[in-house]
Design an enzyme around this catalytic site. Structure first.
Site, PDB file in Angstrom:
ATOM      1  N   THR A  54       0.817  -1.202   0.000  1.00  0.00           N
ATOM      2  CA  THR A  54       0.000   0.000   0.000  1.00  0.00           C
ATOM      3  C   THR A  54       0.855   1.259   0.000  1.00  0.00           C
ATOM      4  OG1 THR A  54      -1.712  -1.208   1.192  1.00  0.00           O
ATOM      5  CG2 THR A  54      -1.880   1.192   1.218  1.00  0.00           C
ATOM      6  N   TYR A 142       5.489 -11.822   5.358  1.00  0.00           N
ATOM      7  CA  TYR A 142       4.352 -11.308   4.589  1.00  0.00           C
ATOM      8  C   TYR A 142       4.046 -12.309   3.481  1.00  0.00           C
ATOM      9  CZ  TYR A 142       1.669  -7.745   1.922  1.00  0.00           C
ATOM     10  OH  TYR A 142       0.706  -7.034   1.253  1.00  0.00           O
ATOM     11  N   LYS A 170       1.906 -11.555   8.364  1.00  0.00           N
ATOM     12  CA  LYS A 170       0.799 -10.842   7.725  1.00  0.00           C
ATOM     13  C   LYS A 170       0.243 -11.784   6.673  1.00  0.00           C
ATOM     14  CE  LYS A 170      -0.679  -6.873   4.995  1.00  0.00           C
ATOM     15  NZ  LYS A 170      -0.319  -5.637   4.262  1.00  0.00           N
TER      16      LYS A 170
END
Length: 300
Positions: A54, A142, A170
Protein backbone atom coordinates in the site's frame (compact mmCIF):
# COMPACT_ATOMS: atom_id res chain seq x y z
CA UNK A 1 -8.31 -10.42 24.70
CA UNK A 2 -8.65 -13.05 22.01
CA UNK A 3 -4.96 -13.29 21.10
CA UNK A 4 -3.70 -16.62 22.45
CA UNK A 5 0.04 -16.15 22.18
CA UNK A 6 2.31 -16.23 25.19
CA UNK A 7 2.50 -12.42 25.37
CA UNK A 8 0.84 -9.34 23.89
CA UNK A 9 0.93 -9.08 20.09
CA UNK A 10 4.39 -7.81 19.16
CA UNK A 11 3.24 -4.85 17.09
CA UNK A 12 -0.19 -4.18 18.62
CA UNK A 13 -3.58 -5.26 17.30
CA UNK A 14 -4.87 -2.50 15.01
CA UNK A 15 -2.21 -1.72 12.42
CA UNK A 16 -2.55 0.42 9.32
CA UNK A 17 -0.67 -0.35 6.12
CA UNK A 18 -0.07 3.35 5.57
CA UNK A 19 0.09 4.97 2.17
CA UNK A 20 3.13 7.05 1.27
CA UNK A 21 1.99 10.63 0.60
CA UNK A 22 3.54 12.44 -2.35
CA UNK A 23 3.45 16.07 -3.40
CA UNK A 24 1.60 17.05 -6.55
CA UNK A 25 4.97 16.99 -8.30
CA UNK A 26 5.47 13.38 -7.20
CA UNK A 27 8.11 13.92 -4.51
CA UNK A 28 7.99 12.31 -1.09
CA UNK A 29 5.77 14.39 1.21
CA UNK A 30 7.27 13.93 4.67
CA UNK A 31 5.12 16.62 6.26
CA UNK A 32 2.02 14.95 4.87
CA UNK A 33 3.21 11.57 6.12
CA UNK A 34 3.63 12.96 9.61
CA UNK A 35 0.17 14.54 9.60
CA UNK A 36 -1.43 11.36 8.31
CA UNK A 37 0.42 9.25 10.89
CA UNK A 38 -0.81 11.46 13.72
CA UNK A 39 -4.38 11.22 12.41
CA UNK A 40 -4.19 7.43 12.24
CA UNK A 41 -2.90 7.19 15.80
CA UNK A 42 -5.71 9.47 16.96
CA UNK A 43 -8.14 7.17 15.15
CA UNK A 44 -7.05 4.14 17.15
CA UNK A 45 -4.15 2.60 15.25
CA UNK A 46 -1.53 1.18 17.58
CA UNK A 47 0.88 0.35 14.79
CA UNK A 48 1.84 1.82 11.42
CA UNK A 49 3.34 -0.29 8.64
CA UNK A 50 5.35 1.79 6.19
CA UNK A 51 6.59 0.96 2.70
CA UNK A 52 4.44 -2.08 2.20
CA UNK A 53 2.41 -2.78 -0.93
CA UNK A 54 0.00 0.00 0.00
CA UNK A 55 2.96 2.30 0.62
CA UNK A 56 4.14 1.89 -3.00
CA UNK A 57 7.43 0.35 -1.95
CA UNK A 58 8.32 -0.80 -5.50
CA UNK A 59 8.53 2.84 -6.62
CA UNK A 60 10.20 4.50 -3.63
CA UNK A 61 13.97 4.69 -3.28
CA UNK A 62 16.00 3.31 -0.39
CA UNK A 63 16.67 6.85 0.82
CA UNK A 64 12.95 7.69 0.69
CA UNK A 65 12.08 4.57 2.69
CA UNK A 66 14.55 5.46 5.45
CA UNK A 67 13.44 9.10 5.51
CA UNK A 68 9.81 8.02 5.82
CA UNK A 69 10.56 5.82 8.85
CA UNK A 70 12.50 8.64 10.55
CA UNK A 71 9.78 11.22 9.87
CA UNK A 72 6.93 9.04 11.12
CA UNK A 73 8.93 8.01 14.17
CA UNK A 74 9.45 11.68 14.97
CA UNK A 75 5.74 12.41 14.58
CA UNK A 76 4.33 9.57 16.68
CA UNK A 77 7.13 9.09 19.19
CA UNK A 78 6.80 5.89 21.21
CA UNK A 79 2.99 5.91 21.28
CA UNK A 80 2.70 3.23 18.59
CA UNK A 81 4.90 0.74 16.81
CA UNK A 82 6.48 1.63 13.47
CA UNK A 83 7.04 -1.37 11.20
CA UNK A 84 9.08 -0.96 8.03
CA UNK A 85 8.46 -2.94 4.88
CA UNK A 86 11.85 -4.04 3.60
CA UNK A 87 11.07 -7.01 1.37
CA UNK A 88 12.50 -7.23 -2.13
CA UNK A 89 13.33 -10.01 -4.60
CA UNK A 90 17.02 -9.72 -3.62
CA UNK A 91 18.20 -11.07 -0.26
CA UNK A 92 21.21 -8.78 -0.11
CA UNK A 93 19.12 -5.70 -0.84
CA UNK A 94 16.51 -6.75 1.71
CA UNK A 95 19.20 -7.01 4.38
CA UNK A 96 20.44 -3.52 3.47
CA UNK A 97 16.92 -2.11 3.81
CA UNK A 98 16.44 -3.90 7.14
CA UNK A 99 19.59 -2.38 8.58
CA UNK A 100 18.62 1.07 7.29
CA UNK A 101 15.15 0.78 8.81
CA UNK A 102 16.62 -0.22 12.15
CA UNK A 103 18.95 2.78 12.06
CA UNK A 104 16.05 5.11 11.14
CA UNK A 105 14.04 4.08 14.20
CA UNK A 106 11.73 1.24 13.15
CA UNK A 107 10.41 -1.15 15.79
CA UNK A 108 9.98 -4.08 13.45
CA UNK A 109 10.18 -5.32 9.87
CA UNK A 110 7.68 -6.62 7.34
CA UNK A 111 9.39 -8.94 4.85
CA UNK A 112 7.49 -10.14 1.81
CA UNK A 113 8.50 -13.35 0.07
CA UNK A 114 10.78 -12.65 -2.91
CA UNK A 115 8.69 -12.00 -5.96
CA UNK A 116 9.13 -12.91 -9.64
CA UNK A 117 12.02 -15.36 -9.14
CA UNK A 118 9.71 -17.87 -7.37
CA UNK A 119 12.32 -19.54 -5.10
CA UNK A 120 11.59 -23.03 -3.76
CA UNK A 121 10.69 -23.41 -0.11
CA UNK A 122 14.21 -24.17 1.15
CA UNK A 123 15.55 -21.04 -0.57
CA UNK A 124 12.62 -19.03 0.75
CA UNK A 125 13.33 -20.19 4.28
CA UNK A 126 17.02 -19.33 3.91
CA UNK A 127 16.08 -15.85 2.67
CA UNK A 128 14.00 -15.05 5.73
CA UNK A 129 16.57 -16.49 8.10
CA UNK A 130 19.34 -14.41 6.58
CA UNK A 131 17.33 -11.22 7.01
CA UNK A 132 16.40 -12.12 10.59
CA UNK A 133 20.02 -12.97 11.42
CA UNK A 134 21.33 -9.69 10.03
CA UNK A 135 19.20 -7.33 12.09
CA UNK A 136 18.16 -6.91 15.71
CA UNK A 137 14.49 -6.13 15.00
CA UNK A 138 11.53 -8.53 15.22
CA UNK A 139 10.22 -9.58 11.85
CA UNK A 140 6.82 -10.36 10.33
CA UNK A 141 6.62 -12.66 7.33
CA UNK A 142 4.35 -11.31 4.59
CA UNK A 143 2.56 -14.10 2.74
CA UNK A 144 0.79 -12.72 -0.33
CA UNK A 145 1.18 -15.30 -3.12
CA UNK A 146 -1.26 -13.53 -5.42
CA UNK A 147 1.32 -10.78 -5.86
CA UNK A 148 4.61 -12.59 -5.35
CA UNK A 149 3.88 -15.85 -7.16
CA UNK A 150 5.28 -17.82 -4.22
CA UNK A 151 3.39 -19.19 -1.24
CA UNK A 152 5.11 -19.44 2.13
CA UNK A 153 3.93 -22.95 2.89
CA UNK A 154 2.61 -23.64 6.40
CA UNK A 155 5.42 -26.09 7.20
CA UNK A 156 7.96 -23.44 6.17
CA UNK A 157 6.30 -20.90 8.46
CA UNK A 158 6.34 -23.40 11.33
CA UNK A 159 10.08 -23.94 10.90
CA UNK A 160 10.72 -20.20 10.66
CA UNK A 161 8.80 -19.67 13.88
CA UNK A 162 11.75 -21.28 15.69
CA UNK A 163 13.84 -18.19 14.94
CA UNK A 164 13.71 -15.82 17.93
CA UNK A 165 13.21 -12.70 15.80
CA UNK A 166 10.54 -14.11 13.47
CA UNK A 167 7.47 -13.29 15.52
CA UNK A 168 4.53 -12.62 13.22
CA UNK A 169 2.80 -13.20 9.88
CA UNK A 170 0.80 -10.84 7.73
CA UNK A 171 -1.57 -13.28 6.06
CA UNK A 172 -2.88 -12.56 2.57
CA UNK A 173 -2.88 -16.21 1.49
CA UNK A 174 -6.67 -16.58 1.47
CA UNK A 175 -6.12 -20.01 3.05
CA UNK A 176 -7.96 -19.85 6.36
CA UNK A 177 -7.31 -23.47 7.25
CA UNK A 178 -3.56 -23.05 6.75
CA UNK A 179 -3.56 -20.01 9.03
CA UNK A 180 -5.30 -21.98 11.75
CA UNK A 181 -2.86 -24.86 11.34
CA UNK A 182 0.09 -22.52 11.94
CA UNK A 183 -1.71 -20.84 14.85
CA UNK A 184 -2.20 -24.23 16.47
CA UNK A 185 1.47 -25.17 16.13
CA UNK A 186 3.33 -21.93 16.88
CA UNK A 187 3.27 -18.79 19.01
CA UNK A 188 3.40 -16.53 15.94
CA UNK A 189 1.19 -13.45 15.94
CA UNK A 190 -1.09 -13.79 12.91
CA UNK A 191 -2.32 -10.53 11.40
CA UNK A 192 -5.11 -10.43 8.84
CA UNK A 193 -3.81 -8.73 5.72
CA UNK A 194 -7.17 -8.81 3.94
CA UNK A 195 -9.75 -6.56 5.59
CA UNK A 196 -12.61 -8.97 5.01
CA UNK A 197 -10.80 -11.42 7.33
CA UNK A 198 -10.14 -9.00 10.19
CA UNK A 199 -12.75 -10.33 12.59
CA UNK A 200 -12.72 -13.94 11.42
CA UNK A 201 -8.99 -14.42 11.96
CA UNK A 202 -9.08 -12.54 15.25
CA UNK A 203 -11.88 -14.79 16.50
CA UNK A 204 -9.76 -17.92 16.08
CA UNK A 205 -6.67 -16.53 17.80
CA UNK A 206 -5.22 -14.01 15.38
CA UNK A 207 -3.37 -10.99 16.72
CA UNK A 208 -5.30 -8.32 14.82
CA UNK A 209 -4.94 -6.80 11.38
CA UNK A 210 -2.62 -4.87 9.08
CA UNK A 211 -5.22 -2.94 7.15
CA UNK A 212 -5.23 -0.84 4.01
CA UNK A 213 -8.79 0.37 4.63
CA UNK A 214 -7.68 1.72 8.03
CA UNK A 215 -6.06 4.63 6.17
CA UNK A 216 -9.60 5.90 5.68
CA UNK A 217 -11.64 4.57 8.64
CA UNK A 218 -9.22 3.61 11.42
CA UNK A 219 -11.70 4.08 14.28
CA UNK A 220 -14.44 1.96 12.71
CA UNK A 221 -12.11 -0.99 12.15
CA UNK A 222 -10.55 -0.72 15.60
CA UNK A 223 -14.03 -0.75 17.14
CA UNK A 224 -14.70 -4.22 15.69
CA UNK A 225 -11.86 -5.67 17.77
CA UNK A 226 -12.69 -3.64 20.85
CA UNK A 227 -16.34 -4.71 20.86
CA UNK A 228 -15.36 -8.33 20.32
CA UNK A 229 -12.89 -8.19 23.22
CA UNK A 230 -15.62 -6.75 25.43
CA UNK A 231 -17.78 -9.80 24.74
CA UNK A 232 -20.07 -8.22 22.17
CA UNK A 233 -19.69 -10.90 19.54
CA UNK A 234 -22.93 -10.15 17.69
CA UNK A 235 -22.22 -6.40 17.68
CA UNK A 236 -18.68 -7.00 16.41
CA UNK A 237 -20.16 -9.04 13.55
CA UNK A 238 -22.58 -6.22 12.74
CA UNK A 239 -19.77 -3.69 12.70
CA UNK A 240 -17.63 -5.87 10.44
CA UNK A 241 -20.57 -6.35 8.10
CA UNK A 242 -21.30 -2.62 7.99
CA UNK A 243 -17.72 -2.08 6.84
CA UNK A 244 -18.01 -4.70 4.10
CA UNK A 245 -19.31 -2.40 1.32
CA UNK A 246 -16.40 -0.01 1.84
CA UNK A 247 -13.92 -2.88 2.04
CA UNK A 248 -15.31 -4.28 -1.20
CA UNK A 249 -15.21 -0.89 -2.93
CA UNK A 250 -11.64 -0.24 -1.88
CA UNK A 251 -10.12 -3.70 -2.24
CA UNK A 252 -12.20 -5.74 -4.71
CA UNK A 253 -13.42 -3.33 -7.35
CA UNK A 254 -10.54 -3.76 -9.80
CA UNK A 255 -8.25 -1.02 -8.48
CA UNK A 256 -5.26 -1.47 -6.15
CA UNK A 257 -5.83 -0.41 -2.56
CA UNK A 258 -3.20 2.29 -2.88
CA UNK A 259 -5.22 3.93 -5.65
CA UNK A 260 -8.52 3.77 -3.80
CA UNK A 261 -7.09 5.02 -0.50
CA UNK A 262 -5.42 8.00 -2.14
CA UNK A 263 -8.61 8.79 -4.07
CA UNK A 264 -10.68 8.98 -0.88
CA UNK A 265 -8.06 10.82 1.19
CA UNK A 266 -7.55 13.40 -1.55
CA UNK A 267 -11.30 13.99 -1.72
CA UNK A 268 -11.35 14.49 2.05
CA UNK A 269 -8.49 16.98 1.89
CA UNK A 270 -6.10 14.68 3.77
CA UNK A 271 -2.45 13.96 2.91
CA UNK A 272 -2.16 11.56 -0.01
CA UNK A 273 -1.27 13.09 -3.37
CA UNK A 274 -0.79 11.16 -6.59
CA UNK A 275 0.27 7.56 -7.12
CA UNK A 276 3.49 6.79 -8.94
CA UNK A 277 3.56 5.09 -12.32
CA UNK A 278 2.81 2.44 -13.37
CA UNK A 279 -0.20 3.00 -11.10
CA UNK A 280 -2.75 5.52 -12.32
CA UNK A 281 -5.30 7.52 -10.34
CA UNK A 282 -8.93 6.50 -10.03
CA UNK A 283 -11.34 8.08 -12.48
CA UNK A 284 -14.32 10.21 -11.41
CA UNK A 285 -16.82 7.37 -11.61
CA UNK A 286 -14.69 5.19 -9.32
CA UNK A 287 -14.11 8.06 -6.89
CA UNK A 288 -17.83 8.78 -6.64
CA UNK A 289 -18.54 5.12 -5.88
CA UNK A 290 -15.87 5.06 -3.18
CA UNK A 291 -17.29 8.18 -1.57
CA UNK A 292 -20.79 6.69 -1.46
CA UNK A 293 -19.46 3.62 0.37
CA UNK A 294 -17.41 5.78 2.71
CA UNK A 295 -20.30 8.09 3.59
CA UNK A 296 -22.62 5.17 4.32
CA UNK A 297 -20.32 3.72 7.00
CA UNK A 298 -21.43 5.16 10.35
CA UNK A 299 -18.90 6.84 12.60
CA UNK A 300 -17.96 5.11 15.84
Amino acid sequence: MTYLGSSAPPFGRALCAMITPFTEAGALDLDGAQRLAVRLVAGGCDGLVLSGTTGESPTTSDAEKAALVAAVREAVGDRVTVVAGVGTFDTRHTVELALAAEKAGADGLLVVSPYYSKPPQDALEAHFREVADACGLPLALYDIPGRTGTRIEPDTIVRLAEHPRIVAVKDCSYDFLAAQKVLSRTELAYYAGCDEHNLALYAVGGAGYISTVANVVPAQLRAVLDVFDAGGTAEAVRRQQRATPLIESMMSAGLPGTVTVKAVLNELGLPAGPVRAPLRPADREAIDGLLVAYERLPAV
